[in-house]
Scaffold this motif. Structure first.
Motif, PDB file in Angstrom:
ATOM      1  N   UNK A  80      42.901  37.330  34.856  1.00  0.00           N
ATOM      2  CA  UNK A  80      42.755  37.096  36.290  1.00  0.00           C
ATOM      3  C   UNK A  80      41.435  37.631  36.808  1.00  0.00           C
ATOM      4  N   UNK A  81      40.975  38.741  36.260  1.00  0.00           N
ATOM      5  CA  UNK A  81      39.704  39.306  36.697  1.00  0.00           C
ATOM      6  C   UNK A  81      38.555  38.362  36.388  1.00  0.00           C
ATOM      7  N   UNK A  82      38.688  37.605  35.292  1.00  0.00           N
ATOM      8  CA  UNK A  82      37.626  36.698  34.888  1.00  0.00           C
ATOM      9  C   UNK A  82      37.600  35.433  35.729  1.00  0.00           C
ATOM     10  N   UNK A  83      38.783  34.973  36.174  1.00  0.00           N
ATOM     11  CA  UNK A  83      38.853  33.675  36.828  1.00  0.00           C
ATOM     12  C   UNK A  83      39.245  33.738  38.297  1.00  0.00           C
ATOM     13  N   UNK A  84      39.498  34.941  38.811  1.00  0.00           N
ATOM     14  CA  UNK A  84      39.779  35.156  40.227  1.00  0.00           C
ATOM     15  C   UNK A  84      40.853  34.193  40.713  1.00  0.00           C
ATOM     16  N   UNK A  85      40.508  33.253  41.617  1.00  0.00           N
ATOM     17  CA  UNK A  85      41.512  32.376  42.211  1.00  0.00           C
ATOM     18  C   UNK A  85      41.712  31.080  41.429  1.00  0.00           C
ATOM     19  N   UNK A  86      41.077  30.939  40.290  1.00  0.00           N
ATOM     20  CA  UNK A  86      41.244  29.741  39.471  1.00  0.00           C
ATOM     21  C   UNK A  86      42.455  29.951  38.567  1.00  0.00           C
ATOM     22  N   UNK A  90      43.317  30.428  34.480  1.00  0.00           N
ATOM     23  CA  UNK A  90      44.033  31.619  34.035  1.00  0.00           C
ATOM     24  C   UNK A  90      45.232  31.234  33.180  1.00  0.00           C
ATOM     25  N   UNK A  91      45.987  30.209  33.633  1.00  0.00           N
ATOM     26  CA  UNK A  91      47.134  29.745  32.860  1.00  0.00           C
ATOM     27  C   UNK A  91      46.733  29.225  31.494  1.00  0.00           C
TER      28      UNK A  91
END
Length: 266
Positions: A80-86, A90-91
């Motif tokens: 999640x830290x790498x992709x924030x709101x994407x 993340x999935x």
């Protein structure tokens, strides 16, 4: 094999040789989470391998030039830290991590198994495991140890290989207002080179503040439909033996976890 390597002018020519059987190429693609129809011809499998090798070579060059050492083995805490709101991305990264980890426990693959265990789950995690061959069956497990052991039994004891469809409509990921990330993925199940059926799996992920803020699985819902059964309405294999896809709408995924969301808010 040494003679084949010696007299092969290219990777494509090597893979097309008769001694390189179709099943070997299919297993290689499955091992690297590359989804192909179970009845795909050898020439199509060869093309996919070549594309995969070319993409890997390009990515390696980019990483080398930028000095990056990151890869697809990032733990859930970093996703999640790498992709924030994407959350769709993340999935995707979570599924790559999860299925590589789970499938590595399969002794038929003769790979070094990675660290599987209850540490990836919340202590009160719930697993709902339904499967259909001639009749519908449902198993429910609670607790990190029991859930971990039941999922582990799929590759380790039953020698199953879960091949997720991580392209197109095979994966759906949403984020609830309560901080829950919900991931739904469809795919095929194999034992060696035999396709046994399709599966649908839904994960509920929540950060654990007492475990370095890692993402852990709060809820897992797994449905398996054998070749002789009828596919559930939410998983549809496309025509021409294309990989299965997820049919859940976002509101339906939220409803699956409604009872757990209430517990989080209390």
């Amino acid at each position: 094999m040494d003679a084949i390597l010696c007299y092969s002018q290219s990777a494509e020519e090597l893979l097309k040789r008769k001694k390189i059987h179709r099943e070997i190429i299919f297993q290689y693609l499955t091992k690297h989470n590359i989804v192909m129809p179970s009845n795909a011809e050898k020439c199509l499998l060869v093309q996919k391998v070549i594309e995969y090798w070319r993409e890997g070579s390009t990515a390696s060059q980019r990483n080398y030039s930028s000095g990056s050492t990151s890869g697809n083995n990032a733990p859930p805490s970093d996703i999640a830290a790498s992709y924030k709101d994407d959350y769709q991305t993340m999935g995707l990264e979570f599924c790559k991590w999860f299925y590589q980890l789970l499938n590595s426990q399969n002794p038929l693959l003769q790979e070094q198994s990675k660290e599987w265990g209850p540490q990836h789950f919340w202590e009160d995690v719930i697993l709902k495991f339904s499967y259909r061959t001639s009749e519908q069956q449902l198993e429910v497990y609670t607790g990190a140890v029991m859930v971990s052991l039941r999922l582990l039994a799929l590759p380790k004891e039953e020698h199953l290989f879960l091949n997720p469809n991580l392209t197109g409509n095979g994966l759906k990921c949403i984020h609830s207002p309560h901080g829950l990330v919900i991931i739904a993925v469809a795919g095929t199940i194999h034992r060696e080179s035999i396709c046994l059926g399709i599966f649908e799996q839904i994960f509920g992920l929540i950060r654990c503040p007492s475990s370095e803020n890692n993402w852990k699985m709060k809820f897992v819902h797994l449905k398996i439909t054998g070749q002789g059964g009828t596919a559930p309405a939410t998983v549809q294999p496309n025509e021409d033996s294309e990989p299965p896809v997820i049919k859940y709408e976002s509101n339906e995924l939220l409803q699956v976890f409604e009872e757990h969301i209430v517990g989080i808010c209390d």
